[in-house]
Structure formats: structure tokens, C-alpha cells
Design a protein around this motif. Structure first.
Motif, short mmCIF file in Angstrom:
data_model
loop_
_atom_site.label_atom_id
_atom_site.label_comp_id
_atom_site.label_asym_id
_atom_site.label_seq_id
_atom_site.Cartn_x
_atom_site.Cartn_y
_atom_site.Cartn_z
N PHE A 90 30.61 44.78 37.82
CA PHE A 90 30.23 44.03 37.91
C PHE A 90 28.76 43.84 38.80
N THR A 91 27.47 44.35 38.35
CA THR A 91 26.60 44.35 39.00
C THR A 91 25.12 43.32 39.26
N LEU B 82 29.20 36.85 28.46
CA LEU B 82 28.91 36.53 30.34
C LEU B 82 29.06 37.48 31.08
N LYS B 83 30.90 38.39 30.88
CA LYS B 83 31.08 39.31 30.84
C LYS B 83 29.69 40.65 30.78
N VAL B 84 29.78 40.91 29.76
CA VAL B 84 28.41 42.08 29.32
C VAL B 84 27.18 41.21 29.74
N TRP B 85 26.76 40.60 30.44
CA TRP B 85 25.70 40.35 31.46
C TRP B 85 25.25 40.59 32.49
N LEU B 86 26.82 39.65 33.53
CA LEU B 86 27.39 40.15 34.63
C LEU B 86 27.63 41.67 35.26
N GLU B 87 28.15 42.16 34.01
CA GLU B 87 28.26 43.76 33.59
C GLU B 87 26.95 45.15 34.31
N GLY B 88 26.00 44.14 33.95
CA GLY B 88 24.55 44.58 33.31
C GLY B 88 24.03 44.65 32.32
N GLY B 89 24.75 44.99 31.52
CA GLY B 89 24.31 45.40 30.09
C GLY B 89 23.78 44.38 28.61
N ARG B 90 23.68 43.97 28.12
CA ARG B 90 22.75 42.61 27.36
C ARG B 90 22.89 42.94 25.90
#
Length: 315
Positions: free
Chosen positions: A301-302, A210-218
Motif C-alpha cells: 500500500f502506498t 479500498l485495496k485498489v485505491w490504497l495500493e495506488g491504483g484507480r
């Protein structure tokens, strides 16, 4: 750990009471990656009578023993803090590899973009009556995992069993990593504050994905790197319901929008009211860290949560 700038990847293996499987796992890494990776093995206060340090000497692995149990989440964060390489791969201590080149492939992907959380393809294994490791029969090919937002198992990862969604690609986006073989950059892990806040065991994959996706990572699956994972009928250590409930409540309070947060808290309360009240007290004890992390994620987060939720809701 010694610093060798020619190596880009450290394999981090936390374990508790794994016996000879620790050495078998490390031997498999050395067989297919030779000395091209560092290996850090963290014994999380095992109480079995094995000399793990002596067992690992033939494999040039760095060995660390915790005097008190920290839990898998804290061990993983500890391991990342100690490595000298830019990238790492987490493994459980009962896993196998099957081909050369996997370490270089992981490093190459992270060289391209270090805001990735990479997941190896799971090759499910079991032990037969004679203790030989064999493939788990009847299990289909999985393509990562999704996060349940629909039922009493809310926030639990679920395997994605489907046709290959993008057969022409070796690397595909997935909602959630799963299977105990995850790679990332040290820089990105520390930027996301890793698994900070979780206790002992449970929901690591949900939390970091969740943190990866919310930050804009994958979060991405490397389909052609198989990590053999031995599935067992019983765990060598006790998993407590309080750990699982607390970690679910922590993720809900920290990352979820109000409606989903309330749903998670309601589910936990109905499952076990006395334990729920106890976990609420523990959350209150950690309220300063919760507030600090909320502020941190507000800054980095983005991506809107509904967009992240939709990644899982298609399954």
C-alpha cells in the motif's frame, strides 16, 4: 480452460439458482462480443433442477460446478485463478449488453494501465408481469458509488446520483465500483489478493475498491459501456446476516485505521450482540490469515487512508 492468445478477456459468471437467466446472459455476451471473449460460468452448488451444462452448450462457455457452495467472493477468486487471458470481467448471471466493441474497449484500457479496476455503467432493468425485461422507470443515471463512512451503514456502497462530473470524458475516477460488472487484470487481482478473507456474500465492492485505491491504483467508470442489470424483488438464494457482519468486521480489522475500525465493531455489536460475539470467534479462527494479509498490504500500500476516505466524503 483452453488457451487462446488472441483473446484478452474472459467473462467470469458465478451464479446460484439463476435458472434460464444464465443462458440469457451468456447469449447476450455472444451476441455483442461473438467469439472474441472467453466465458467461464461457475455454478456455486445450485439446487434448482436445471441442466445448466446442457443449457450453455450452444454458447461455447466453459462450465464448472462446485459440489459445495463457496460463495460469490471465493467463486470470483477461483475464476480468476483458472483463466488464461490477461484480463477478466465479472458479471452476475442476470445481465445484458447492448452494443459491440465493449470487450475490445475494456482490453484497450487495461493494456494502457493494468492497475485499474474498471466498472461498466449500470443500466437498471426489471421484469414486467409477462416476464419481459424492461428498463427500470424513474431511476436516474448513476456515476459509480461511494463508500459510507458516516452512519450505521458504514462501509456500505451507495450509488452516486449526480450530474455527469466530467462530461467530456468516457473514463472517470470513482470511489467504489458497483453494479456487478467489473474488469481488471489477472496480475493485479492476484497481487492484491483479490477477495481473500471474505465469506459467502457481502461487501465485495468495498473491499476490492479500498485495496485498489490504497495500493495506488484507480477505480474507474466506463461511462459508454452499459451493462444491463436485472433488479429483482427477491433473491434466488438466502443472504445471511452473519455473512454480512463478518465481512464488514473483516474489512474493518484488516484495512481501516483504529478509530474507524472501533466504530464498525461498535455498530455491529449494537446491532446484534450474540451474533457479534459469534463473529468475533470466527475472526479469531482466521487470525493467522488476517496477520498475513496485514503484512502483505503493509508492503504494497502506498496511499494514506485519509486520502482514500476523502474520495467518498465529498458525496
Amino acid at each position: 480452460m483452453s488457451e487462446d492468445m488472441s483473446k484478452k478477456l474472459t467473462v467470469i459468471i458465478p451464479f446460484l439458482n439463476e435458472g434460464m437467466e444464465v443462458a440469457h446472459t451468456v447469449a447476450s455476451i455472444r451476441q455483442y462480443a461473438a467469439d472474441r471473449v472467453e466465458i467461464l460460468v461457475i455454478n456455486d452448488a445450485s439446487n434448482h433442477l436445471y441442466d445448466y451444462e446442457e443449457m450453455l452448450k450452444p454458447y461455447s462457455a466453459t462450465y464448472l460446478r462446485n459440489e459445495e457452495r463457496l460463495g460469490i467472493a471465493a467463486c470470483r477468486d477461483l475464476g480468476v485463478s483458472l483463466i488464461q487471458t490477461p484480463y477478466f470481467l465479472f458479471l452476475d448471471a442476470h445481465m445484458r449488453f447492448y452494443r459491440e466493441g465493449w470487450a475490445e474497449q475494456i482490453a484497450d484500457y487495461l493494456d494502457e494501465d493494468d492497475r485499474r479496476l474498471l466498472c461498466c455503467q449500470t443500466y437498471a432493468l426489471v421484469k414486467d408481469e409477462s416476464d419481459e425485461v424492461i428498463p427500470l422507470s424513474g431511476r436516474g443515471v448513476s456515476y459509480g458509488a461511494y463508500i459510507s463512512f458516516q452512519d450505521a451503514n458504514l462501509l456500505s456502497p451507495k450509488w452516486i446520483f449526480t450530474e455527469d462530473p466530467e462530461p467530456e470524458k468516457e473514463l472517470i475516477d470513482i470511489p467504489c465500483v458497483f453494479g456487478a460488472a467489473y474488469a481488471a487484470s489477472k496480475r493485479y487481482w492476484i497481487y492484491l489478493r483479490g477477495l481473500e478473507g471474505l465469506i459467502r456474500y457481502g461487501f465485495d465492492e468495498t473491499y476490492i475498491s479500498l485495496k485498489v485505491w490504497l495500493e495506488g491504483g484507480r477505480c474507474q467508470l466506463i461511462k459508454n459501456i452499459e451493462a444491463g442489470h436485472i433488479y429483482r424483488t427477491r433473491s434466488p438464494y438466502r443472504v445471511c446476516q452473519d455473512e454480512l457482519m463478518y465481512n464488514r468486521l473483516w474489512i474493518a480489522a484488516l484495512l481501516l485505521p483504529d478509530e474507524l475500525e472501533e466504530k464498525v465493531f461498535s455498530i455491529c455489536r449494537h446491532q446484534n450482540e450474540p451474533l457479534y460475539q459469534k463473529m468475533l470467534q470466527l475472526l479469531d479462527e482466521h487470525k493467522d490469515l488476517l496477520a498475513e494479509l496485514k503484512e502483505h498490504y503493509k508492503q504494497i500500500f502506498t496511499v494514506d487512508f485519509d486520502r482514500v476516505k476523502r474520495l467518498s466524503n465529498i458525496y
